[in-house]
Write a protein that holds these residues in place. Structure first.
Motif, PDB file in Angstrom:
ATOM      1  N   VAL A 183       0.836  -1.196   0.000  1.00 39.31           N
ATOM      2  CA  VAL A 183       0.000   0.000   0.000  1.00 39.31           C
ATOM      3  C   VAL A 183       0.872   1.248   0.000  1.00 39.31           C
ATOM      4  CG1 VAL A 183      -2.002  -1.063   1.122  1.00 39.31           C
ATOM      5  CG2 VAL A 183      -0.227  -0.011   2.532  1.00 39.31           C
ATOM      6  N   ASN A 184       0.320   2.295  -0.572  1.00 35.36           N
ATOM      7  CA  ASN A 184       0.931   3.610  -0.535  1.00 35.36           C
ATOM      8  C   ASN A 184       0.077   4.447   0.414  1.00 35.36           C
ATOM      9  OD1 ASN A 184       2.517   5.868  -1.240  1.00 35.36           O
ATOM     10  ND2 ASN A 184       0.992   6.469  -2.756  1.00 35.36           N
ATOM     11  N   VAL A 185       0.680   4.983   1.470  1.00 36.93           N
ATOM     12  CA  VAL A 185      -0.052   5.733   2.476  1.00 36.93           C
ATOM     13  C   VAL A 185       0.285   7.214   2.325  1.00 36.93           C
ATOM     14  CG1 VAL A 185      -0.505   6.020   4.938  1.00 36.93           C
ATOM     15  CG2 VAL A 185       0.058   3.749   4.036  1.00 36.93           C
ATOM     16  N   GLU A 186      -0.749   8.015   2.118  1.00 34.93           N
ATOM     17  CA  GLU A 186      -0.575   9.446   1.903  1.00 34.93           C
ATOM     18  C   GLU A 186      -1.335  10.224   2.985  1.00 34.93           C
ATOM     19  OE1 GLU A 186      -1.816  12.709  -1.522  1.00 34.93           O
ATOM     20  OE2 GLU A 186      -2.072  10.579  -1.907  1.00 34.93           O
ATOM     21  N   LEU A 187      -0.628  11.103   3.687  1.00 41.00           N
ATOM     22  CA  LEU A 187      -1.277  11.962   4.674  1.00 41.00           C
ATOM     23  C   LEU A 187      -2.032  13.047   3.924  1.00 41.00           C
ATOM     24  CD1 LEU A 187      -1.711  12.821   7.646  1.00 41.00           C
ATOM     25  CD2 LEU A 187       0.372  14.193   7.432  1.00 41.00           C
ATOM     26  N   ILE A 188      -3.336  13.144   4.152  1.00 43.99           N
ATOM     27  CA  ILE A 188      -4.182  14.107   3.455  1.00 43.99           C
ATOM     28  C   ILE A 188      -4.374  15.366   4.288  1.00 43.99           C
ATOM     29  CG2 ILE A 188      -6.477  14.507   2.465  1.00 43.99           C
ATOM     30  CD1 ILE A 188      -4.779  12.467   0.907  1.00 43.99           C
ATOM     31  N   ASP A 189      -4.675  15.208   5.576  1.00 39.00           N
ATOM     32  CA  ASP A 189      -4.987  16.362   6.418  1.00 39.00           C
ATOM     33  C   ASP A 189      -4.803  15.997   7.879  1.00 39.00           C
ATOM     34  OD1 ASP A 189      -5.912  19.010   6.914  1.00 39.00           O
ATOM     35  OD2 ASP A 189      -7.926  18.256   7.330  1.00 39.00           O
ATOM     36  N   VAL A 190      -4.497  17.015   8.680  1.00 38.89           N
ATOM     37  CA  VAL A 190      -4.436  16.858  10.125  1.00 38.89           C
ATOM     38  C   VAL A 190      -5.254  17.988  10.738  1.00 38.89           C
ATOM     39  CG1 VAL A 190      -2.978  16.749  12.181  1.00 38.89           C
ATOM     40  CG2 VAL A 190      -2.113  15.878  10.005  1.00 38.89           C
ATOM     41  N   GLU A 191      -6.109  17.628  11.675  1.00 41.06           N
ATOM     42  CA  GLU A 191      -6.908  18.622  12.379  1.00 41.06           C
ATOM     43  C   GLU A 191      -6.711  18.466  13.875  1.00 41.06           C
ATOM     44  OE1 GLU A 191     -10.989  18.184  11.214  1.00 41.06           O
ATOM     45  OE2 GLU A 191     -10.613  18.989   9.206  1.00 41.06           O
ATOM     46  N   LYS A 192      -6.840  19.586  14.576  1.00 42.65           N
ATOM     47  CA  LYS A 192      -6.829  19.584  16.032  1.00 42.65           C
ATOM     48  C   LYS A 192      -8.110  20.275  16.460  1.00 42.65           C
ATOM     49  CE  LYS A 192      -4.384  20.989  20.150  1.00 42.65           C
ATOM     50  NZ  LYS A 192      -3.230  20.422  20.774  1.00 42.65           N
ATOM     51  N   ALA A 193      -8.934  19.549  17.190  1.00 38.40           N
ATOM     52  CA  ALA A 193     -10.232  20.065  17.638  1.00 38.40           C
ATOM     53  C   ALA A 193     -11.045  20.617  16.465  1.00 38.40           C
ATOM     54  CB  ALA A 193     -10.033  21.119  18.716  1.00 38.40           C
ATOM     55  N   GLY A 194     -10.988  19.903  15.319  1.00 40.92           N
ATOM     56  CA  GLY A 194     -11.797  20.281  14.175  1.00 40.92           C
ATOM     57  C   GLY A 194     -11.207  21.369  13.288  1.00 40.92           C
TER      58      GLY A 194
END
Length: 115
Positions: free
Chosen positions: A70-81
């Motif tokens: 698999v290729n794992v790609e980070l799309i987004d990171v949120e903190k408390a929305g």
């Protein structure tokens, strides 16, 4: 990516297998959601919610290169929305750790599905 005939799987069943397996590979107190990627029949979407006061959510796209990889790609990171800067050391460390757990999950799902 060249078309690979081994990539024939039921995306819904695969997402279900991941939803069952991923919680066993991440930290016990973290939570994970898995669903089919509507735009890519060879991919899943994964969200991991960190436990505790950090309140981070990591969104990943997990694309199957072949039946094992698999290729794992980070799309987004949120903190408390709210979206946060993904380049900070703490975010990069957590993302790297989660990517490792996602690869472990892929191996476990493959072992359980094909053997």
């Amino acid at each position: 990516m060249a078309h690979n005939e081994e990539l024939q799987f039921n995306q819904e069943q695969l997402a279900s297998a991941w939803a069952i397996t991923l919680p066993t590979t991440i930290n016990e107190s973290d939570q994970a959601e898995v669903w089919p990627d509507e735009g890519d029949p060879n991919a899943l979407r994964v969200t991991i919610h960190t436990a505790g006061h950090q309140d981070y959510s990591f969104d990943f796209k997990v694309g199957y290169v072949d039946s094992r990889e698999v290729n794992v790609e980070l799309i987004d990171v949120e903190k408390a929305g709210q979206s946060v800067d993904e380049r900070t050391d703490i975010i990069q460390q957590l993302a790297l750790d989660y990517k490792r757990h996602i690869h472990e999950c892929a191996q476990a799902v493959h072992s359980n599905s094909y053997h």
